[in-house]
Design an enzyme around this catalytic site. Structure first.
Site, PDB file in Angstrom:
ATOM      1  N   CYS A 191     -12.825 -13.246   7.278  1.00  0.00           N
ATOM      2  CA  CYS A 191     -13.753 -12.115   7.428  1.00  0.00           C
ATOM      3  C   CYS A 191     -13.033 -10.982   7.657  1.00  0.00           C
ATOM      4  O   CYS A 191     -13.872  -9.873   7.761  1.00  0.00           O
ATOM      5  CB  CYS A 191     -14.719 -12.441   8.400  1.00  0.00           C
ATOM      6  N   HIS A 218     -23.446  -9.485   6.051  1.00  0.00           N
ATOM      7  CA  HIS A 218     -21.950  -9.472   6.265  1.00  0.00           C
ATOM      8  C   HIS A 218     -21.134  -9.965   4.799  1.00  0.00           C
ATOM      9  O   HIS A 218     -20.984 -10.852   4.466  1.00  0.00           O
ATOM     10  CB  HIS A 218     -21.617 -10.620   7.287  1.00  0.00           C
ATOM     11  N   CYS A 248     -13.966 -11.387  14.201  1.00  0.00           N
ATOM     12  CA  CYS A 248     -13.312 -12.768  14.179  1.00  0.00           C
ATOM     13  C   CYS A 248     -13.181 -13.319  12.764  1.00  0.00           C
ATOM     14  O   CYS A 248     -13.390 -12.609  11.832  1.00  0.00           O
ATOM     15  CB  CYS A 248     -14.408 -13.765  15.055  1.00  0.00           C
TER      16      CYS A 248
END
Length: 403
Positions: free
Chosen positions: A91, A359, A389
């Site tokens: 991510c 996202h 994260c």
């Protein structure tokens, strides 16, 4: 060493990551190419002066494979001399790409470099690239592998966040994102995505649900109860690693977790001489960046650790940061960072986040740079920290300072 200066930052809107999403018809390479073209056209630079383009991409397979950064460079009609690199730090890939670009400028390897990312989750589903971490039983057992949703619920349980806590945070994210769009706070960075005949197909984040309230979220069932409690029993694996937790309270669902979307973004980083060559003023400088590993079963607590690492390295404290942007992978991730570092909510994700807008895995980190840079300029504030994260237990962070 040279300063790493941000000259421009752009992003596409986020399209729903399904076949009926507005960006589903746009290939990943086209998403990335339009971002590169926008950076070139907005700044007027000769792309022969761009030494490298680094793009995050978390599922680099099929039409997102084969070093999509280099393919996008060529497809965007950049100079053939501009190199391209695809990177994957899950991510945080888009932010890591910006950090790599900054490192190249600081070291003198590059005069201009672009860091960004792309992910078409409607065309290349999450997890398409496989990997030993979740799929090799020996590796999964050794690392206490559990899916991220179970990790998020473990965070909520271990650090005392209730279903009402995570839902209330998510309602606020929706409200903030709706206000930001209503007030035009994203207009300096958003580029409309065009189809093959040049028509704009999307100019606004498509995933948002501004009507969300506590009542509507209360009707949603937790998403990770089944995978946690049924075979292979991921709850049991998490509790083996964290025996102080009696049982996991499953509180996350589609309404308080990040949305699956398509999108791309890019940040133009360069030294001062290149800006002077083209008569363009830098908008910000990158003060520092860091990445860190964290415990992989709970997985998503890295942002607080990497923020502490980076601020210590820079001789700064939380009080020195005017704005924080933390990817809203799950509501408990943000609540835990605010709790751990005593960050007030009025400094965190002031224009909403991925719970509201989505996202796009490989692109989000670079999108957050554009979001917080626009907000620094809008409010006249000075310093911001961006962090995410990361799967398998990591965290990445960057501090920028408005010029």
């Amino acid at each position: 060493m040279a300063e790493a200066l941000i000259y421009d930052a752009v992003r596409t809107p986020r399209g729903k990551g399904k076949k009926d999403g507005k960006l589903h018809e746009i290939t990943p390479v086209q998403l990335a190419s339009q971002v590169l073209q926008a950076l070139r056209d907005r700044t007027g630079i000769d792309t022969a002066d761009v030494d490298d383009v680094i793009l995050g991409c978390v599922s680099p397979v099929a039409e997102q494979g084969a070093d999509i950064a280099r393919t996008a460079v060529l497809n965007a009609d950049y100079a053939e001399t501009t190199a391209g690199l695809q990177v994957n730090r899950f991510c945080a890939s888009g932010l890591e790409a910006v950090n790599i670009a900054a490192g190249k400028v600081i070291s003198g390897e590059a005069n201009f470099a672009i860091g960004g990312g792309v992910e078409s989750m409607s065309r290349i589903p999450m997890g398409s690239d496989g990997g030993a971490w979740p799929m090799d039983p020996a590796v999964a057992f050794k690392t206490y592998f559990v899916p991220q949703g179970v990790s998020a619920d473990l965070i909520a349980t271990k650090f005392g966040f209730s279903r009402d806590d995570v839902d209330a945070y998510s309602v606020e994210s929706q409200k903030r994102a709706a206000t930001a769009w209503k007030e035009g706070r994203f207009k300096n960075s958003i580029i409309g995505v065009k189809d093959v005949i040049g028509e704009v197909v999307l100019a606004h984040d498509e995933f948002m649900r501004p009507q969300t309230d506590m009542q509507s979220l209360a009707s949603l069932s937790p998403s990770f109860t089944g995978i946690g409690e049924q075979m292979p029993g991921f709850n049991a694996i998490a509790l083996m690693r964290y025996p102080e937790v009696e049982r996991i309270n499953h509180v996350h669902h589609a309404g308080n977790s990040s949305g699956i979307v398509d999108g791309s973004a890019g940040v133009l980083v360069g030294n001062r001489a290149m800006g002077e060559k083209y008569g363009i003023k830098p908008r910000a400088r990158i003060k520092g960046m860091a990445s860190i590993g964290s415990e992989p079963a709970i997985m998503l607590t890295g942002p607080a650790d990497v923020t502490t690492k980076l601020l210590n390295r820079l001789g700064m404290t939380v009080a020195d940061i005017d704005l924080f942007e933390l990817n809203e992978a799950f509501a408990a991730v943000v609540l835990r960072m605010m709790q751990a570092l005593n960050i007030p909510h009025e400094k965190m994700n002031v224009n909403g986040g991925a719970i509201a807008m989505g996202h796009p895995l490989g692109a989000t980190g670079s999108m957050l740079i554009s979001t917080v840079l626009d907000e620094l300029e809008r409010t006249g504030k000075q310093t911001a920290l961006v962090t995410l994260c990361v799967g398998a237990g990591m965290g990445t962070a960057t501090v920028i300072e408005r010029i």
